[in-house]
Structures are given as structure tokens and as C-alpha cells.
Design a protein around this motif. Structure first.
Motif, PDB file in Angstrom:
ATOM      1  N   THR A  24       0.831  -1.205   0.000  1.00  0.00           N
ATOM      2  CA  THR A  24       0.000   0.000   0.000  1.00  0.00           C
ATOM      3  C   THR A  24       0.863   1.252   0.000  1.00  0.00           C
ATOM      4  O   THR A  24       2.050   1.235   0.346  1.00  0.00           O
TER       5      THR A  24
ATOM      6  N   ARG B 119       0.489   3.789   1.994  1.00  0.00           N
ATOM      7  CA  ARG B 119       0.809   4.191   3.366  1.00  0.00           C
ATOM      8  C   ARG B 119       2.059   3.466   3.855  1.00  0.00           C
ATOM      9  O   ARG B 119       2.952   4.090   4.452  1.00  0.00           O
ATOM     10  N   THR B 120       2.135   2.145   3.595  1.00  0.00           N
ATOM     11  CA  THR B 120       3.321   1.390   4.020  1.00  0.00           C
ATOM     12  C   THR B 120       4.558   1.855   3.265  1.00  0.00           C
ATOM     13  O   THR B 120       5.646   1.986   3.843  1.00  0.00           O
TER      14      THR B 120
ATOM     15  N   HIS C  31       5.164   4.838   2.065  1.00  0.00           N
ATOM     16  CA  HIS C  31       5.574   6.145   2.599  1.00  0.00           C
ATOM     17  C   HIS C  31       6.303   5.962   3.931  1.00  0.00           C
ATOM     18  O   HIS C  31       7.365   6.567   4.165  1.00  0.00           O
ATOM     19  N   ARG C  32       5.755   5.105   4.795  1.00  0.00           N
ATOM     20  CA  ARG C  32       6.369   4.912   6.109  1.00  0.00           C
ATOM     21  C   ARG C  32       7.772   4.306   5.986  1.00  0.00           C
ATOM     22  O   ARG C  32       8.721   4.758   6.649  1.00  0.00           O
TER      23      ARG C  32
ATOM     24  N   ALA D  24       6.262  10.862  -0.418  1.00  0.00           N
ATOM     25  CA  ALA D  24       4.857  11.048  -0.769  1.00  0.00           C
ATOM     26  C   ALA D  24       4.631  10.847  -2.262  1.00  0.00           C
ATOM     27  O   ALA D  24       3.612  10.283  -2.677  1.00  0.00           O
TER      28      ALA D  24
ATOM     29  N   ALA E 258       4.780   7.110  -3.011  1.00  0.00           N
ATOM     30  CA  ALA E 258       3.644   6.421  -2.416  1.00  0.00           C
ATOM     31  C   ALA E 258       2.354   6.730  -3.157  1.00  0.00           C
ATOM     32  O   ALA E 258       1.433   5.903  -3.183  1.00  0.00           O
TER      33      ALA E 258
ATOM     34  N   SER F   8       1.714   4.056  -5.896  1.00  0.00           N
ATOM     35  CA  SER F   8       2.214   2.774  -5.393  1.00  0.00           C
ATOM     36  C   SER F   8       1.824   1.601  -6.278  1.00  0.00           C
ATOM     37  O   SER F   8       2.457   0.547  -6.240  1.00  0.00           O
TER      38      SER F   8
END
Length: 482
Positions: free
Chosen positions: A428, A430-431, A433-434, A447, A450, A453
């Protein structure tokens, strides 16, 4: 008793029954050979023509009578403790699999602690019968299957011990143009010799491929060639036993009166013994050639000369009972033909350069695609751990390639596939980006990657370079091709 133990007992029982039937046949063959008058090797076959039967009958005069029929000094030298320990060490280093008896190297070592005295007595008395080889079929890159015969670990140790005493005797007399499976010689030297011949103006190659070479070796002819140097009857009889040990196929022992099991330590040496006769004839005619096992290339200056050499080779191989694979053999320009995974090309500056053959390069990329598949269920660290030995081995063999730009592209392509694998595992946005932020990427870059993605292959060659750098892959243990 489990299924594997029952299968092993069935193998041993069938092996023992066959050994009793074969014992009388071995004695009969030796006595027939002893009764014939030993003449000049090959003379009868030359006077009666080139038929397979004539060559075989002419060579049946060997081995010669040995005053010590129980083994002689050469067999005793092979069975010394020091030689056997060295053989065990080399067999262990090859990390081979078990044979038909199902015993691994460690299990065989324990078994031989009690069984070896009896096996040694059988070998010296000429009563030892090797176990049949385990037949394994390996797919060839160009289609078809290669028949591989895996002896038991015990037989591999005995064969290796024989090889260690026979190689110093036989190897010095082999042709200088032979590079396959010989001490101090390798495929790189063969490729460099071929390049040197082309540099000298011989730009036409007679590329000869033998059809099922290891399955067509004539046993009588091989023993006859071998007996010219080896007079120890015990050694010749033991080698004959290995040639006739048969293969375990579908629950039955299949015995053939021709062919050498490809997979034992002795097979390459026996192949060189057979083919050395062709090498010596090419040397006598003054040809420039390179042979590696059953792959032979003869370099000439014109297609007309190449056709004459091809006709000579067909005749010479025919005398040995071998067949030329017409579909893979050709008289052609050296540019475009492959030899031992390499090809030659004429650079703009007029120099002959070495490159990785197209077929070998395609096989390499296919293997990399399989190992870096994005649905393999392995972490990036696990994939790199499997890639590392393969890349190091491939690089060590193809390091002669004079195409730096190609290797750079391959290097970048492999890293891109690994970046795509990492993006796929993050799944994903979000993952992604983290994880990118954890690796030190600035917020805008993380960002932007992501946000797209789902475009995995596109992102693997874009801004992610700034995070998953070459140095990062180096720290993870990924070797470079350049």
C-alpha cells in the motif's frame, strides 16, 4: 519398515542377483581377450575398413596377461588409506546426493567403517560389483534431456581414488588442444585459444557436436585404448565393472553394453581417453582446433577446407562408433557461432572480441526473473541471499566477456527488479511512505512515490533511486557484475 527401506532392500536384492549373473560374463570376456594375440592397436580395423564391428573386434585383444591377476601395484596404490581419505574429502566437497542405496555421505562414511575391509577384499579379488547408478534426467536448454547417472557414495569414492592414480599416468599424453576436465586446464583457456586462432585469420569454424556421446562409448574400444597405458588387470576389470553396472530405472536394473554413466568421477577421464585418438589425428594433419570434452571446434581459412575437415571428422568419429549431430554441427563463420557459452565478434577497430553468447545471456536473464519473481513469498534479504552465489558463479565464468556496457545494463536491470520486489512487498501507499521515511527519504519524495504505489515497475526506475541506492544493495550483500 517404511517405504524407503523396502525400496532400498529391493535395490540391493536385484543388485546381488544381477551380480551373480554378470560374474560369469566378466570372466568369459577376460578369458576371450587373453586368448587373442596382441597386435598393433587399431591395425586390424584400418586394414578391414571403418565398420563398427571390425574396430570392436580388433580391440578385444586387451587387457594383456598380467602376472599378478589379483590387482597389481596400481590397484593397491588406489586403495591406500591416504589416497582413499583424499578421495573421500573430494567427494564430500562436491556435496553430491545419495545413490540407489539412499545413503548420504555421512551415512556412507559410518557404513564403510565396518564394511570397507570386505569391499576391499572383493576389489582385489576381482569380485566387486558396483551398485547400479540412479538415473536422473536433466532438461537441456535447447530441448531434450540429458541422462545423468548418479553412483552411490561408496562407488564415487572408489572412482575418485582410481582417478587420482590414473590421471597422472594418462593426462601427460593427451593432446595439448584438449582442455576439458584436466588438471591445470579450463574452459577459459579453450576460449582464449579459439580467439587466438581467429586472430590469425582462420575465420571459418568446423563446429562438431556429438550425438549422445556418453551413451555411445564402446566398452571394448575404451578398455583397449586404456590398456595401452594401464596394464594392471585389476584396474581394467574394475573399470569394466563400472561401465556395466547398469542404471536403476522404474524399479528395474537396465544394463547396456555401451555407454559410460555421465555423473561419476571417472567419466570425464574415460571420455578423454576415447577422443584423444581424434585429437592426435588432427594434430598429425596440422589443424588448429580446440576441444572441451565432446565439444570440438576446428578453425580453417575457407569454407572449402572446412568441408574437407568435416568429412574427415565424420570418418574418425565413425571408427569410434560415435555419431555427429548434423542439426547442431556446421561449417560456418566464427562470428555468430557459440563455444562454451561465448561468441566472438569483429569490433569496429578490427579486433576480435569475446562476448557472452546470446543463448547463455537469455538463460541468465530467465534464471534471474525466476529468482526475483514478485510472487515468490520471500523477503528481499532472502532473495539476495539466493542471488549472491549464482551471480558470483556466473561472473566468475563469464568474466572473459569484453562488453563492459552490457554488464552495466545487466547490473542495473537486476537492481531494478529488486526495487520492484521491495515495492510489491510494501503493497500500500501508506506502508511505502512509512518505510521510505525510515530509510531517510525526504517527505516530498516519499509522498510522490507512495502516491503511485500501484505503478511498481515504473516506480522501480524513478525517484526511488535516491533511497534504494547501489551502496544500499552493496550493504545487503548483493554482488556487482562489474
Amino acid at each position: 519398515m517404511n517405504r524407503s527401506e523396502k525400496s532400498a532392500e529391493a535395490v540391493v536384492a536385484a543388485w546381488q542377483r544381477r551380480a551373480k549373473r554378470e560374474e560369469k560374463w566378466f570372466d568369459m570376456k577376460i578369458q576371450q581377450a587373453m586368448q587373442q594375440m596382441p597386435g598393433e592397436p587399431g591395425r586390424e580395423a584400418m586394414t578391414k575398413g571403418e565398420s563398427h564391428c571390425s574396430a570392436t573386434s580388433a580391440e578385444a585383444c586387451c587387457p594383456q596377461r598380467d602376472p599378478n591377476p589379483t590387482g597389481g601395484g596400481l590397484l593397491l596404490a588406489a586403495l591406500t588409506r591416504e589416497n582413499l581419505l583424499l578421495a573421500l574429502k573430494r567427494v564430500r566437497s562436491n556435496k553430491g546426493v545419495a545413490g540407489v542405496d539412499g545413503l548420504t555421505i555421512d551415512e556412507t562414511t559410518e557404513h564403510l567403517k565396518t564394511a570397507w575391509p570386505g569391499i576391499r577384499r572383493q576389489i582385489l579379488a576381482g569380485e566387486y560389483r558396483p551398485a547400479p547408478v540412479r538415473r536422473v534426467l536433466i532438461p537441456k536448454p535447447g530441448g531434450g534431456e540429458r541422462k545423468l547417472g548418479i553412483p552411490t557414495v561408496t562407488d564415487r569414492i572408489i572412482q575418485q581414488a582410481l582417478l587420482q592414480v590414473l590421471q597422472p599416468m594418462l593426462d601427460p599424453d593427451f593432446s595439448a588442444h584438449s582442455y576439458g576436465f584436466r588438471p591445470g586446464r579450463n574452459a577459459h583457456q579453450a576460449v582464449l585459444a579459439a580467439q587466438q586462432y581467429v586472430h590469425s585469420g582462420r575465420e571459418v569454424v568446423v563446429d562438431v557436436d556429438l550425438e549422445q556421446f556418453f551413451d555411445c562409448i564402446n566398452h571394448d574400444l575404451l578398455i583397449a585404448r586404456l590398456s595401452r597405458k594401464v596394464t594392471d588387470r585389476g584396474v581394467l576389470r574394475l573399470i569394466r565393472a563400472y561401465l556395466n553396472c547398469g542404471a536403476w530405472i522404474g524399479g528395474d536394473i537396465v544394463v547396456s553394453r555401451q555407454g559410460a554413466p555421465q555423473g561419476g568421477p571417472l567419466s570425464p577421464l574415460l571420455a578423454n581417453v576415447v577422443l584423444d585418438e581424434v585429437d592426435k589425428e588432427l594434430e598429425r594433419r596440422g589443424h588448429c582446433f580446440v576441444r572441451y570434452a565432446d565439444d570440438a571446434n576446428v578453425y580453417v581459412r575457407s569454407p572449402k577446407a572446412g568441408l574437407r575437415v568435416m568429412a574427415v571428422l565424420r570418418r574418425l568419429y565413425g571408427r569410434l562408433g560415435l555419431r555427429v549431430n548434423e542439426s547442431k554441427s556446421a561449417v560456418a563463420s566464427v562470428f555468430g557461432r557459440k563455444f562454451l557459452g561465448y561468441s566472438l565478434w569483429l569490433a569496429p577497430d578490427g579486433k576480435i572480441r569475446r562476448v557472452t553468447a546470446t543463448k547463455a545471456l537469455g538463460a541468465f536473464k530467465h534464471r534471474i526473473r525466476i529468482m526475483t519473481a514478485r510472487n515468490g513469498g520471500q523477503s528481499l534479504e532472502q532473495v539476495i541471499g539466493k542471488l549472491r552465489p549464482y551471480l558470483l558463479g556466473w561472473k566468475a565464468y563469464f568474466c572473459l566477456s569484453q562488453t563492459t556496457a552490457l554488464w552495466k545494463r545487466l547490473d542495473g536491470w537486476i537492481r531494478r527488479r529488486l526495487r520492484a520486489l521491495q515495492l510489491k512487498q510494501w503493497r500500500t501507499g501508506r506502508t511505502t511512505h512509512r518505510e521510505l521515511r525510515k530509510m531517510g527519504a525526504n517527505p516530498d519524495l516519499a509522498a510522490q512515490i507512495a502516491a503511485d504505489s500501484h505503478r511498481i515497475w515504473h516506480n522501480s526506475a524513478g525517484w526511488i533511486h535516491g533511497v534504494l541506492t547501489v551502496a544500499w544493495f552493496d550493504r545487503m550483500g548483493l554482488p556487482r557484475l562489474i
